[in-house]
Design an enzyme around this catalytic site. Structure first.
Site, PDB file in Angstrom:
ATOM      1  N   PHE A 119     -15.809  -3.373  16.545  1.00 12.38           N
ATOM      2  CA  PHE A 119     -15.272  -4.006  17.749  1.00 12.38           C
ATOM      3  C   PHE A 119     -15.213  -2.971  18.863  1.00 12.38           C
ATOM      4  O   PHE A 119     -14.347  -2.099  18.867  1.00 12.38           O
ATOM      5  CB  PHE A 119     -13.892  -4.610  17.470  1.00 12.38           C
ATOM      6  CG  PHE A 119     -13.920  -5.636  16.372  1.00 12.38           C
ATOM      7  CD1 PHE A 119     -14.823  -6.699  16.417  1.00 12.38           C
ATOM      8  CD2 PHE A 119     -13.073  -5.548  15.277  1.00 12.38           C
ATOM      9  CE1 PHE A 119     -14.866  -7.649  15.401  1.00 12.38           C
ATOM     10  CE2 PHE A 119     -13.104  -6.491  14.258  1.00 12.38           C
ATOM     11  CZ  PHE A 119     -14.008  -7.544  14.315  1.00 12.38           C
ATOM     12  N   TYR A 135       5.842  -7.930  16.445  1.00 12.47           N
ATOM     13  CA  TYR A 135       5.853  -6.859  15.444  1.00 12.47           C
ATOM     14  C   TYR A 135       6.469  -5.591  16.026  1.00 12.47           C
ATOM     15  O   TYR A 135       7.376  -4.985  15.450  1.00 12.47           O
ATOM     16  CB  TYR A 135       4.403  -6.593  15.006  1.00 12.47           C
ATOM     17  CG  TYR A 135       4.229  -5.451  14.039  1.00 12.47           C
ATOM     18  CD1 TYR A 135       4.444  -5.633  12.683  1.00 12.47           C
ATOM     19  CD2 TYR A 135       3.822  -4.189  14.485  1.00 12.47           C
ATOM     20  CE1 TYR A 135       4.275  -4.587  11.792  1.00 12.47           C
ATOM     21  CE2 TYR A 135       3.655  -3.141  13.595  1.00 12.47           C
ATOM     22  CZ  TYR A 135       3.878  -3.336  12.257  1.00 12.47           C
ATOM     23  OH  TYR A 135       3.714  -2.303  11.382  1.00 12.47           O
ATOM     24  N   PHE A 161       0.811  -1.226   0.000  1.00  7.48           N
ATOM     25  CA  PHE A 161       0.000   0.000   0.000  1.00  7.48           C
ATOM     26  C   PHE A 161       0.847   1.280   0.000  1.00  7.48           C
ATOM     27  O   PHE A 161       0.825   2.068  -0.964  1.00  7.48           O
ATOM     28  CB  PHE A 161      -0.956  -0.063   1.210  1.00  7.48           C
ATOM     29  CG  PHE A 161      -1.565   1.238   1.623  1.00  7.48           C
ATOM     30  CD1 PHE A 161      -2.065   2.137   0.682  1.00  7.48           C
ATOM     31  CD2 PHE A 161      -1.671   1.565   2.980  1.00  7.48           C
ATOM     32  CE1 PHE A 161      -2.647   3.343   1.080  1.00  7.48           C
ATOM     33  CE2 PHE A 161      -2.257   2.755   3.378  1.00  7.48           C
ATOM     34  CZ  PHE A 161      -2.726   3.662   2.430  1.00  7.48           C
ATOM     35  N   ALA A 220       7.829  -5.953   4.923  1.00  3.77           N
ATOM     36  CA  ALA A 220       7.621  -6.431   6.300  1.00  3.77           C
ATOM     37  C   ALA A 220       6.401  -7.322   6.379  1.00  3.77           C
ATOM     38  O   ALA A 220       5.528  -7.273   5.505  1.00  3.77           O
ATOM     39  CB  ALA A 220       7.400  -5.238   7.235  1.00  3.77           C
TER      40      ALA A 220
HETATM   41  C1  UD2 Z   1      -2.694  -0.054  13.900  1.00  7.02           C
HETATM   42  C2  UD2 Z   1      -1.900  -0.786  12.848  1.00  7.02           C
HETATM   43  C3  UD2 Z   1      -1.096  -1.884  13.484  1.00  7.02           C
HETATM   44  C4  UD2 Z   1      -0.239  -1.359  14.617  1.00  7.02           C
HETATM   45  C5  UD2 Z   1      -1.136  -0.574  15.609  1.00  7.02           C
HETATM   46  C6  UD2 Z   1      -0.294   0.153  16.648  1.00  7.02           C
HETATM   47  C7  UD2 Z   1      -3.112  -0.726  10.737  1.00  7.02           C
HETATM   48  C8  UD2 Z   1      -3.955  -1.494   9.770  1.00  7.02           C
HETATM   49  N1  UD2 Z   1      -2.778  -1.382  11.864  1.00  7.02           N
HETATM   50  O1  UD2 Z   1      -3.652  -0.908  14.468  1.00  7.02           O
HETATM   51  O2  UD2 Z   1      -0.263  -2.481  12.481  1.00  7.02           O
HETATM   52  O3  UD2 Z   1       0.766  -0.534  14.091  1.00  7.02           O
HETATM   53  O4  UD2 Z   1      -1.864   0.449  14.915  1.00  7.02           O
HETATM   54  O5  UD2 Z   1      -1.101   0.787  17.571  1.00  7.02           O
HETATM   55  O6  UD2 Z   1      -2.709   0.409  10.500  1.00  7.02           O
HETATM   56  N2  UD2 Z   1     -11.955  -2.270  13.940  1.00  7.02           N
HETATM   57  C9  UD2 Z   1     -13.316  -2.523  13.910  1.00  7.02           C
HETATM   58  N3  UD2 Z   1     -13.798  -3.327  12.909  1.00  7.02           N
HETATM   59  C10 UD2 Z   1     -12.994  -3.890  11.938  1.00  7.02           C
HETATM   60  C11 UD2 Z   1     -11.591  -3.594  11.979  1.00  7.02           C
HETATM   61  C12 UD2 Z   1     -11.114  -2.787  13.003  1.00  7.02           C
HETATM   62  O7  UD2 Z   1     -14.085  -2.054  14.759  1.00  7.02           O
HETATM   63  O8  UD2 Z   1     -13.498  -4.603  11.053  1.00  7.02           O
HETATM   64  C13 UD2 Z   1     -11.421  -1.386  15.003  1.00  7.02           C
HETATM   65  C14 UD2 Z   1     -10.269  -1.998  15.777  1.00  7.02           C
HETATM   66  O9  UD2 Z   1     -10.750  -2.830  16.824  1.00  7.02           O
HETATM   67  C15 UD2 Z   1      -9.567  -0.726  16.291  1.00  7.02           C
HETATM   68  C16 UD2 Z   1      -9.799   0.283  15.177  1.00  7.02           C
HETATM   69  O10 UD2 Z   1     -10.868  -0.243  14.387  1.00  7.02           O
HETATM   70  O11 UD2 Z   1     -10.178  -0.280  17.465  1.00  7.02           O
HETATM   71  C17 UD2 Z   1      -8.595   0.474  14.280  1.00  7.02           C
HETATM   72  O12 UD2 Z   1      -8.170  -0.795  13.835  1.00  7.02           O
HETATM   73  P1  UD2 Z   1      -6.972  -0.996  12.780  1.00  7.02           P
HETATM   74  O13 UD2 Z   1      -6.713  -2.478  12.709  1.00  7.02           O
HETATM   75  O14 UD2 Z   1      -7.259  -0.282  11.528  1.00  7.02           O
HETATM   76  O15 UD2 Z   1      -5.756  -0.207  13.421  1.00  7.02           O
HETATM   77  P2  UD2 Z   1      -5.044  -0.317  14.885  1.00  7.02           P
HETATM   78  O16 UD2 Z   1      -4.910   1.082  15.362  1.00  7.02           O
HETATM   79  O17 UD2 Z   1      -5.708  -1.285  15.770  1.00  7.02           O
END
Ligand code: UD2
Length: 316
Positions: A210, A144, A11, A76
Site C-alpha cells: 500500500f 482505539y 501474540f 484488547a
Molecule cells: C501500527 C499498529 C496499529 C497502530 C498504529 C499506530 C500493528 C499491526 N498495527 O499500524 O495497531 O498502533 O501502528 O501508528 O502493529 N502494509 C502494506 N501491505 C499490507 C499490510 C500493510 O503495504 O498487506 C503497509 C501499511 O499500509 C503501513 C505499513 O505496511 O504503511 C505498516 O502497516 P501495519 O498495519 O503493520 O502497521 P501500522 O504502523 O500501520
C-alpha cells in the site's frame, strides 16, 4: 513470582507468558480466544482461564482468591480498523475493563509489585515530528487510540492517587513468532513472512504494497519487547511512568522486503496499490527514557528478521 496476564493467548501476551513459565514463574493467563489462540500457550505450567475481560464476576473471583506480584494487561481489540467499526465495544474492552481491573487491584492486591498497561504508538496520531518522545504531542485519531490514551492515563493515575504501583508502555511495530497474519490489518511483517513461506513451499505468493514502500516504521523484535517489559516491571524508577517500546530505528517496507529476500533467497512479487487512507508515512521512537533503565535492543532488523524466519520455518 506470580503473574497474571490478560490477553495472554495473543501474540505479545503469549510470548511473555511462555518466557516467564519457562523461567520457572507461576503464570495465569486470562483470554477468551477471540483473537488469541490456545496453541500459542506452549507450557503446560501456565494456568489458563477462558473468560472475557468484561466478565467482572470472573475477574473478581481471580483477584479475591489470589495475590499477584505482576499483572500485565494485554487484552484488547487490537485492530485500529475494528475499533472504527465497533467504537462502543472497543471502549468497553480497551478502556472500561482496564479501569475495573485497576480498581479491583487497588481493593484486593496487597503485595503487588507492578501493573503494566500496554498502550500504542497510535496515541501520537499523525503529528509529523520525529522521533516520538513520551512527551511529544498526543493526537489520537481513532477510538482505539483515544481509549489506549485514556486507559494509559488512568493506569498512571492509580499510581499517583492510590499508590498502586503501575507503569504503561507504548508499543511501536512489534514483530515475531505467533503474530497472526490472518487479516489485512495484521502486522505487516507477519503478512510478508507468510508470503515468503508460501514461496518456499512452491506456492503462488504476492504482496500488496500500500503506497510506494518508502514508508518507514520502528520495527521491534518480540525478544527485545519481552526484555523491555520485564525491565520496566522490575525497575523502581518506572513507577507511574510511560515508556516507548521500539528499536529506536526506522526501516522502510522496501528495505524489509530486501532483508526477507536475502534471508529466504527468493524474490517476492509485489503489487503496488494505493496507500491506505490515513496511513502515516513515517514513525519511530525515541527510546532514551527506556534506555535510562538499562534497555538496549539486542536485535538489528536483519538479525530479528533472520531469527523470526528461522523460528517460523521450525514452527509450521
Ligand atoms: C501500527 C499498529 C496499529 C497502530 C498504529 C499506530 C500493528 C499491526 N498495527 O499500524 O495497531 O498502533 O501502528 O501508528 O502493529 N502494509 C502494506 N501491505 C499490507 C499490510 C500493510 O503495504 O498487506 C503497509 C501499511 O499500509 C503501513 C505499513 O505496511 O504503511 C505498516 O502497516 P501495519 O498495519 O503493520 O502497521 P501500522 O504502523 O500501520
Amino acid at each position: 513470582m506470580n503473574y497474571l496476564i490478560t490477553g495472554g493467548a495473543g501474540f505479545i501476551g503469549s510470548s511473555l507468558a511462555n518466557h516467564l513459565a519457562y523461567n520457572g514463574h507461576s503464570v495465569t493467563v486470562m483470554d477468551d480466544f477471540s483473537m488469541g489462540k490456545r496453541e500459542n500457550i506452549e507450557s503446560n505450567r501456565i494456568r489458563l482461564i477462558e473468560a472475557d475481560v468484561r466478565d467482572l464476576d470472573t475477574l473478581e473471583t481471580i483477584f479475591e482468591n489470589e495475590q499477584f506480584d505482576y499483572i500485565f494487561l494485554f487484552a484488547a481489540i487490537a485492530s485500529v480498523a475494528d475499533s472504527v467499526e465497533r467504537p462502543i465495544e472497543t471502549h468497553n474492552i480497551n478502556f472500561e475493563t482496564i479501569l475495573q481491573t485497576l480498581e479491583l487491584a487497588r481493593r484486593t492486591q496487597k503485595t503487588l509489585k507492578r501493573v503494566i498497561f500496554t498502550s500504542s504508538a497510535a496515541v501520537y496520531g499523525d503529528e509529523p515530528t520525529l522521533p516520538k518522545r513520551e512527551e511529544s504531542v498526543i493526537r489520537p485519531l481513532t477510538p482505539y487510540a483515544v481509549d489506549k490514551f485514556a486507559a494509559e492515563k488512568y493506569t498512571l493515575l492509580y499510581n499517583n492517587l492510590y499508590n498502586l504501583p503501575t507503569s504503561a508502555v507504548r508499543f511501536f511495530n512489534v514483530y515475531g513468532l505467533r503474530q497472526n497474519p490472518a487479516s489485512v490489518y495484521s502486522g505487516v511483517l507477519s503478512i510478508i513472512s507468510k508470503q515468503f513461506i508460501k514461496l518456499l513451499n512452491h506456492e503462488k505468493a504476492e504482496f500488496n504494497m500500500f503506497g510506494d514502500g518508502k514508508q518507514t516504521r520502528d520495527f521491534v523484535f518480540i525478544n527485545d519487547v519481552i526484555n523491555a517489559l520485564l525491565l520496566i516491571a522490575e525497575s523502581n524508577e518506572s513507577k507511574g511512568e510511560v515508556y516507548n517500546v521500539g528499536a529506536g530505528k526506522y526501516t522502510s517496507l522496501n528495505e524489509i522486503i530486501e532483508v526477507f529476500e536475502e534471508v529466504a533467497d527468493v524474490k517476492l512479487p509485489i503489487n503496488y496499490r494505493q496507500a491506505r487512507d490515513g496511513d502515516i508515512k513515517d514513525s519511530y521512537a525515541d527510546i532514551s527514557k527506556l534506555a535510562s533503565l538499562g534497555y538496549k535492543p539486542k536485535y538489528t532488523i536483519n538479525e530479528g528478521i533472520k531469527e523470526y524466519f528461522t523460528e517460523l520455518l521450525s514452527h509450521p
